[in-house]
Design an enzyme around this catalytic site. Structure first.
Site, mmCIF file in Angstrom:
data_model
loop_
_atom_site.group_PDB
_atom_site.id
_atom_site.type_symbol
_atom_site.label_atom_id
_atom_site.label_comp_id
_atom_site.label_asym_id
_atom_site.label_seq_id
_atom_site.Cartn_x
_atom_site.Cartn_y
_atom_site.Cartn_z
ATOM 1 N N ASN A 98 0.818 -1.203 0.000
ATOM 2 C CA ASN A 98 0.000 0.000 0.000
ATOM 3 C C ASN A 98 0.862 1.267 0.000
ATOM 4 O OD1 ASN A 98 -1.893 2.002 0.330
ATOM 5 N ND2 ASN A 98 -3.023 0.977 1.949
ATOM 6 N N ASP A 99 1.463 1.575 1.128
ATOM 7 C CA ASP A 99 2.208 2.833 1.230
ATOM 8 C C ASP A 99 3.354 2.934 0.212
ATOM 9 O OD1 ASP A 99 0.576 3.679 3.285
ATOM 10 O OD2 ASP A 99 1.845 2.782 4.831
ATOM 11 N N VAL A 100 3.974 1.792 -0.095
ATOM 12 C CA VAL A 100 5.146 1.841 -0.986
ATOM 13 C C VAL A 100 4.757 2.080 -2.443
ATOM 14 C CG1 VAL A 100 6.580 0.410 0.510
ATOM 15 C CG2 VAL A 100 5.229 -0.664 -1.294
#
Lengths: 96, 466
Positions: free
Chosen positions: B392-394
């Site tokens: 997600n964040d990456v």
């Protein structure tokens, strides 16, 4: 400070610099094995543990602490090297 | 002949230290890594045997028993541990290394004091340093282990005056140490600094969230090396000092790499929360009105099957679901259909540095298919489908574009540049950083909702029918 301590500090600082140079360029694939392998090497405190554990023929408090330390450090050393080898073996396997 | 023994032992230590150095060097390249690890083990064996020959070591029986116990436990866990659990394993071993170092210092202190000898100030300082670093490494690693193992919640634990308490404890440690240096036989002071340092380790790790664990594990790894070096100062042994310094340096390098990959300062990992202040407000501001496209496995399989190139982006969610084998099977099927498959690995994918590479290696994914962030990012433009599994964040483009986002500036995998993006995810929840992901709402992004293993399995089944 005693001469022995100064000498030991020299060794420590220079070895740290050597460490930075030796390990600086490692591909991400090897980060986990490098960490568990170097972790095994940090179990070198087993040497100190052996010296303390063997310092007296009678199992006095120091010796008991030393023996406990030997157990902890040996788990660290043996577990670390073996699990690293297990990982690296997987990397090898699929190149063949 | 016995006169030569001390020299022989010292020379063996020198050889062992050299082997550690060469071994670590070889660990830096995939071709020689296994040999490097073996060299390290040989160095360790030599050092242990040399020490057992030392005149200082008087009795063997119990020592051999202790070595046998340690070896048995060590080999058992090394063969049993699942590759997904490697971060815990390393955390546990770090902790034991730290404990061993501090026990050396305590044991040595006790030996000197119980013999009624005076402790030289030099030695005393070394003992105090070794206790501080060793104990912090020990309890800190145990907390990290408990968080990773799920024994305790991975969420940061914070309370009022946390920093103040830490500083007070450090001051108390300083006072206790000073008293102990003035009067080395002060047992209460000695016990006091032990307890304080154990507490400090706990307090140091509990406020750190699960997502920052790669940084913490690396840092504790470094500390376990410094602890060994400190123990080396206590027993005045060069091989401990050298090996400890090497590990300290390597751990520090990995810590830096991790911080860089997460665009975090080491200080902010250790001393402040993440996504707690600004992150939530960003997520709430405009989250309600957005549309996303959801897709079913059949459609998704068609997109993948008729693509020319697919880049798979695995995240921790894939590892948690143990979906790596299923993913590899899917990739194999795609390749048989003539699709070019690559894997894009973010440096902090997983729970420790390089963790994802190990997991994929275990699932027999060829090394040549794994691409680092820097190598793959330029290729997304020409990629037909980017398949994001449990990350997600990456992959959040806000890291590139939104200066207000807490993850702004973090290097990401630029999957939004691919012609199409498919995201396999359980729901629309945010990732660890607590920020909404712009990627999910883009026109060319399809959301495939479900568990990673389940969905990848369904994709493979659909693909078979194409």
């Amino acid at each position: 400070m005693s001469e022995a301590l100064i000498g030991a500090l020299f060794v420590f600082v220079l070895a740290s610099f050597a460490g930075f140079e030796v390990i600086n360029k490692v591909p991400p694939t090897l980060h986990t094995p490098l960490m568990s392998g170097s972790n095994a090497i940090s179990g070198i405190s087993v040497i100190g543990a052996l010296i303390v554990a063997g310092s007296d023929l009678n199992p006095n408090f120091s010796v008991i602490l030393g023996l406990l330390s030997v157990i902890c450090a040996t788990i660290n050393v043996v577990g670390g090297f073996l699990v690293t080898d297990r990982m690296l073996q997987m990397f090898k396997k699929k190149e063949a | 002949m016995l006169d030569y023994l001390p020299t022989g032992i010292q020379l063996t230590y020198l050889l062992a230290a050299s082997l550690f150095m060469i071994g670590l060097k070889q660990m830096g390249s995939p071709a020689t890594a296994r040999k490097g690890n073996l060299l390290g083990a040989v160095g360790m064996l030599l050092a242990v045997v040399a020490t057992l020959l030392d005149k200082q070591v008087l009795s063997y029986g119990l020592i051999l028993v202790a070595i046998a116990i340690g070896s048995a436990i060590g080999s058992l866990i090394a063969y049993k541990v699942a590759m997904t659990d490697m971060p815990q394993m390393v955390g546990l071993l770090n902790g034991l290394g730290g404990l061993a170092s501090s026990l050396v210092a305590v044991g040595e202190y006790w030996r000197i004091v119980s013999h009624g000898q005076a402790i030289a100030t030099d030695v005393n300082i070394s003992i105090i340093a070794s206790i501080l670093i060793g104990n912090i490494t020990f309890t800190g690693s145990m907390v990290a282990f408990a968080k990773l193992q799920g024994i305790m919640s991975g969420a940061p634990i914070r309370f009022a005056y946390q920093q103040t308490i830490n500083i007070l404890l450090l001051v108390a440690f300083g006072v206790g140490s000073t008293l102990l240096i003035a009067n080395p036989a002060d047992l209460a002071g000695f016990i006091g600094i032990n307890i304080i340092s154990l507490l400090l380790g706990v307090l140091f790790v509990i406020p750190i969230g699960g997502g920052d664990m790669p940084v913490v594990i690396s840092l504790l790894n470094s500390l376990s090396g410094v602890a060994a070096a400190a123990a080396g100062f206590v027993v005045m042994n060069n091989v401990l000092i050298i090996a400890g310094a090497l590990v300290g340096a390597s751990g520090l390098i990995l810590t830096q790499i991790m911080c860089k990959a997460m665009n975090r300062k080491l200080g902010s990992v250790l001393f402040s929360g993440f996504g707690t202040a600004s992150g939530t407000s960003v997520a709430n501001a405009d989250g309600a009105s957005k549309n996303f496209h959801s897709i079913d496995p059949e459609e998704c399989a068609m997109m993948l099957g008729y693509a020319r190139s697919v880049v798979i982006v695995p995240g921790y969610g894939m590892a948690v679901a143990q979906a790596q084998h299923a993913v590899r099977e899917l990739a194999d099927m795609l390749e048989r259909k003539g699709v070019e498959v690559k894997y894009a690995i973010h440096p902090v994918a997983g729970r420790m540095p390089g963790h994802m590479n190990v997991l994929l290696a275990e699932a027999n994914v060829p090394y040549s298919q794994l691409y680092d962030m820097d190598d793959i990012n330029s290729q997304f433009e020409t990629t037909d489908v980017a398949l994001v599994i449990g990350a997600n964040d990456v992959v959040n483009p806000a890291a590139r574009t939104d200066q207000a986002s807490p993850i702004y500036g973090m290097p990401i995998l630029e999957v939004d540049r691919a012609k199409n993006t498919i995201v396999i995810k359980r729901g629309m929840s945010t990732g660890f950083a607590g920020v909404d992901n712009e990627l999910f709402y883009q026109d060319k992004t399809m959301m495939l909702f479900g568990g990673a293993k389940d969905m990848v399995g369904k994709l493979a089944a659909e693909l078979k029918q194409l």
